[in-house]
Each structure stands twice: as C-alpha cells, then as structure tokens.
Design a protein around this motif. Structure first.
Motif, PDB file in Angstrom:
ATOM      1  N   UNK A 166       0.843  -1.141   0.065  1.00  0.00           N
ATOM      2  CA  UNK A 166      -0.012  -0.014   0.104  1.00  0.00           C
ATOM      3  C   UNK A 166       0.766   1.389  -0.103  1.00  0.00           C
ATOM      4  N   UNK A 167       0.384   2.118  -0.667  1.00  0.00           N
ATOM      5  CA  UNK A 167       1.183   3.650  -0.557  1.00  0.00           C
ATOM      6  C   UNK A 167       0.058   4.762  -0.474  1.00  0.00           C
ATOM      7  N   UNK A 168       0.618   5.809  -0.087  1.00  0.00           N
ATOM      8  CA  UNK A 168      -0.016   7.033  -0.093  1.00  0.00           C
ATOM      9  C   UNK A 168       0.240   8.147  -0.947  1.00  0.00           C
ATOM     10  N   UNK A 169      -0.541   8.537  -2.065  1.00  0.00           N
ATOM     11  CA  UNK A 169      -0.261   9.338  -2.817  1.00  0.00           C
ATOM     12  C   UNK A 169      -0.041  10.758  -2.428  1.00  0.00           C
ATOM     13  N   UNK A 170       1.193  11.248  -2.687  1.00  0.00           N
ATOM     14  CA  UNK A 170       1.269  12.655  -2.224  1.00  0.00           C
ATOM     15  C   UNK A 170       1.301  13.698  -3.265  1.00  0.00           C
ATOM     16  N   UNK A 171       2.213  14.496  -3.554  1.00  0.00           N
ATOM     17  CA  UNK A 171       2.014  15.416  -4.943  1.00  0.00           C
ATOM     18  C   UNK A 171       2.495  15.223  -6.101  1.00  0.00           C
ATOM     19  N   UNK A 172       3.376  13.998  -6.231  1.00  0.00           N
ATOM     20  CA  UNK A 172       3.889  13.910  -7.582  1.00  0.00           C
ATOM     21  C   UNK A 172       4.038  12.356  -7.780  1.00  0.00           C
ATOM     22  N   UNK A 173       4.487  11.939  -8.860  1.00  0.00           N
ATOM     23  CA  UNK A 173       4.663  10.608  -9.212  1.00  0.00           C
ATOM     24  C   UNK A 173       6.060  10.092  -8.387  1.00  0.00           C
ATOM     25  N   UNK A 174       6.863  10.783  -7.813  1.00  0.00           N
ATOM     26  CA  UNK A 174       8.049  10.455  -7.061  1.00  0.00           C
ATOM     27  C   UNK A 174       7.787  10.459  -5.576  1.00  0.00           C
ATOM     28  N   UNK A 175       6.526  10.934  -4.979  1.00  0.00           N
ATOM     29  CA  UNK A 175       6.384  11.125  -3.485  1.00  0.00           C
ATOM     30  C   UNK A 175       5.314  10.307  -3.113  1.00  0.00           C
ATOM     31  N   UNK A 176       5.876   8.734  -3.093  1.00  0.00           N
ATOM     32  CA  UNK A 176       4.827   7.954  -2.566  1.00  0.00           C
ATOM     33  C   UNK A 176       5.275   7.779  -0.914  1.00  0.00           C
ATOM     34  N   UNK A 177       4.405   7.588   0.012  1.00  0.00           N
ATOM     35  CA  UNK A 177       4.610   7.297   1.251  1.00  0.00           C
ATOM     36  C   UNK A 177       3.984   5.806   1.741  1.00  0.00           C
TER      37      UNK A 177
END
Length: 376
Positions: A166-177
């Motif tokens: 699982x991932x949390x989408x942030x602001x751009x394609x490179x910013x997964x949490x």
C-alpha cells in the motif's frame, strides 16, 4: 554503426529494420497506437505489458524524454516499433534522447520498417503475436517463436505490474509514502474525501487528478481483498487501468463484489471491464483494439461527443449486459460500449482515459461526478 533488427509475425511476415534500443529478443502481441505525441506516456503505461507497440505517426522522439511525463517508474511494454526515430530532441523540457532512454531501460526497439504496411496487416487480420529481435535474424526461427508466443488471452498480467504494498499518494509521481503494517492512513495536506485506488497497473496521472480534486488517495495492490479496502474506511473506491484480459482476474472481481454495495465506485479501462464483470457481464477480445488520443465517444445522456484517449484490447459484451447496468457512453468508431452506470447503486465506469495524458481534456467531468457520488 547501425545494428540490424527484425520483427516476425505469426502469419509469416518478417520486417527488417534498425535497432534503436537495447540488444535482445522479446515476444508479445503486436498492436498499434495512432497518437501523434505522448510516446513517453505510452512507453511507461503498465497497460501495455505483454505488447509490442507500433507508433503510426512517422517520426517519434523529436521532443526527447523527461522525468515529468512518466506514467510509472519504468517502461512496461515488450517492445517498440517506429517508422523513423528522430536523432534530434528539440524541446526545452527534454532531458535526454528517446534512444538513450530505451537503452537505459532495456527496451528492444526497431525503426526503418514500413509501419503503414504493418498496421494494415493488423487491421485486416487482427492483433498478431510477434517476436522482435536483434540477436536472432533467421526468418524461419523468428516466425516459429512468434507462433509459440502465449498472447494475452487467459493470462494474468496485472500481477506483473501492480505495486507490492500500500502507498499514500502525495504531490507527484516520485512522492509515495508507504503505509505501516497495520495499514493506518497517514495524514496528508488534503482534507477532501478519502479514495482507495485499487492498482491493477495504474497510470500516475489518475491519482494526480484525484489529488488535484482535493482527494486523499490510498493506493492498494490489485490483489487487495474487500476487507483490506474497507479497513481503510474510504469514502469511495477507484478501479484503475491495467494490462491484458480481465476475465482471469477472479480475485479482483470478488473484491469489487464485496464493496460495491457499500461504497461509490469509479472505474477506468480495465477497471471498467472488472466492474462490469462483477455486475454479471462478460468481456470479449477486440479485433485489433483501440489505442490512440483521438477516439470519438458519444455521451448518450445528451448526445455530446467527447474526443478521448484510449488503450484497450478487450471490451464489455453488450449482449451479456445485466439489467442492473445501463450504457452511458458509446464508441463512434465501432459502436462498442465505452461507459456504464449501475441503475441503483453509485457505481460507474468508462472504457477510455479521462485523465487524458497525453490526450484531450473533454472527459474531466467524470472526476467531478465521482466527487459528487462520494458526497452523498
């Protein structure tokens, strides 16, 4: 020095050209895309897994490549075919050449073949299995390998492209949490509805659009169960695009059936097919598929024609459509179903790509429709 490469098809046709990518040999279903631009988005679209993509526009690579136009971390297609590869990448956003990008990611690619003749063959006979090689240049051997290629029908290609966790989408394609083991959702800058996106091979521009609409977006692998989805306490569920045949994806269909009476659902492309299957419809393989950025689709509610971006080789069988689903959009090229809506539940989907990268923006209203469904 130019290195020879060959494309062989299962019907015995062989095309000889020049390598512009990595050395190697790949097999897959040979298809074509009619877009004039957007080759980098096409290369990195996970929906092309298992396919060798032919660009019908004669010159490809003239504006180079850059990190901002990626639709996933890397290319997913099997191979790439162009008529002419541009050696000069003339664009202020360019960060490198197409050829260097193909070599960096190990993509076998060919130029200097008659792509018009190839596309005419596919349109006449239907999608054909093929082999693209720089290491085996024997015609008889390559044709035999093309005939032995497994094709797309009956294969689960989603497991090859979906995320592992699982991932949390942030602001751009490179910013997964990454989420913690318990799957507790982390806070984000947005305060809007929480969307769980089931990732079957999702293009990055989809969560970008959801995020830009103010949504908090949690991405779960396509194999997530209904319990996994509901444990995130979402306001709505999004079903992504992805590669290949939808009917073998029984785990995805079961998950959708487990949440469809509890949460609003919006599906795109493969997600559209899976939602239809979960409601009782069937799908079938198109002769040569719809792939391009200029496909006309009619919205049946008011007759409006949308110019759409498309990439699919399967479609929902209208004869099998259950009474619970109504057709909302239809292709003006071949009259196939391009959208459905449940008559009682807040469930709807479209076959085309309203996130439109790189393509028209006619269908952005669908994201607003999803927001309205989640607000009720």
């Amino acid at each position: 020095m130019s290195k020879p490469a060959k494309l062989a098809l299962e019907d015995g046709a062989v095309f000889t050209g020049v390598s512009i990518g990595s050395d190697g040999e790949v097999d897959g279903e040979v298809c074509f895309n009619t877009s004039m631009t957007g080759y980098q988005e096409i290369l990195t679209d996970p929906s092309y897994r298992g396919q060798i993509v032919t660009m019908t526009y004669p010159q490809i690579g003239n504006y180079g490549v850059n990190d901002g136009d990626l639709e996933s971390e890397r290319p997913h297609l099997s191979g790439f075919i162009v008529r002419e590869h541009s050696r000069a990448d003339s664009n202020f956003r360019s960060e490198g050449s197409l050829s260097d990008y193909l070599k960096e990611w190990g993509v076998v690619a060919i130029e200097s073949i008659d792509t018009r003749a190839l596309v005419r063959r596919i349109r006449s006979q239907g999608a054909l299995r093929g082999v693209l090689s720089t290491i085996d240049l024997d015609d008889v051997s390559l044709v035999a390998k093309a005939k032995a290629s497994p094709g797309l029908v009956g294969r689960d290609l989603v497991r090859e492209v979906m995320p592992e966790m699982a991932c949390e989408w942030q602001e751009s394609c490179s910013e997964w949490t990454h989420l913690n083991v318990e799957g507790i959702r982390k806070s984000t800058e947005t305060t809007g509805p929480h969307v769980v996106a089931l990732d079957y091979g999702m293009k990055w521009n989809i969560p970008r659009h959801l995020y830009d609409q103010g949504c908090q977006v949690t991405v779960l692998p396509g194999t997530a169960t209904a319990e996994d989805v509901l444990a995130q306490n979402p306001d709505g569920v999004f079903l992504s695009n992805g590669p290949g045949d939808p009917e073998p994806l029984e785990y995805a269909i079961k998950t959708i059936q487990g949440v469809m009476k509890q949460k609003p659902i919006f599906g795109i492309c493969l997600g559209h097919q899976l939602l239809s299957l979960a409601c009782g419809a069937k799908t079938f393989k198109l002769k040569f598929g719809h792939r391009g950025a200029n496909h006309p689709v009619q919205r049946l509610s008011d007759g409006l024609v949308e110019i759409t971006s498309q990439n699919h080789g399967f479609a929902v069988d209208e004869v099998s459509l259950p009474a619970s689903l109504e057709v909302t959009h239809r292709s003006l090229n071949d009259n196939t179903i391009e959208g459905v809506r449940h008559r009682e539940l807040p469930l709807f989907s479209v076959q085309y790509h309203p996130e439109a990268s790189a393509g028209p923006h006619d269908s952005h209203y669908l994201f607003q429709d999803f927001l309205k469904a989640m607000a009720k």
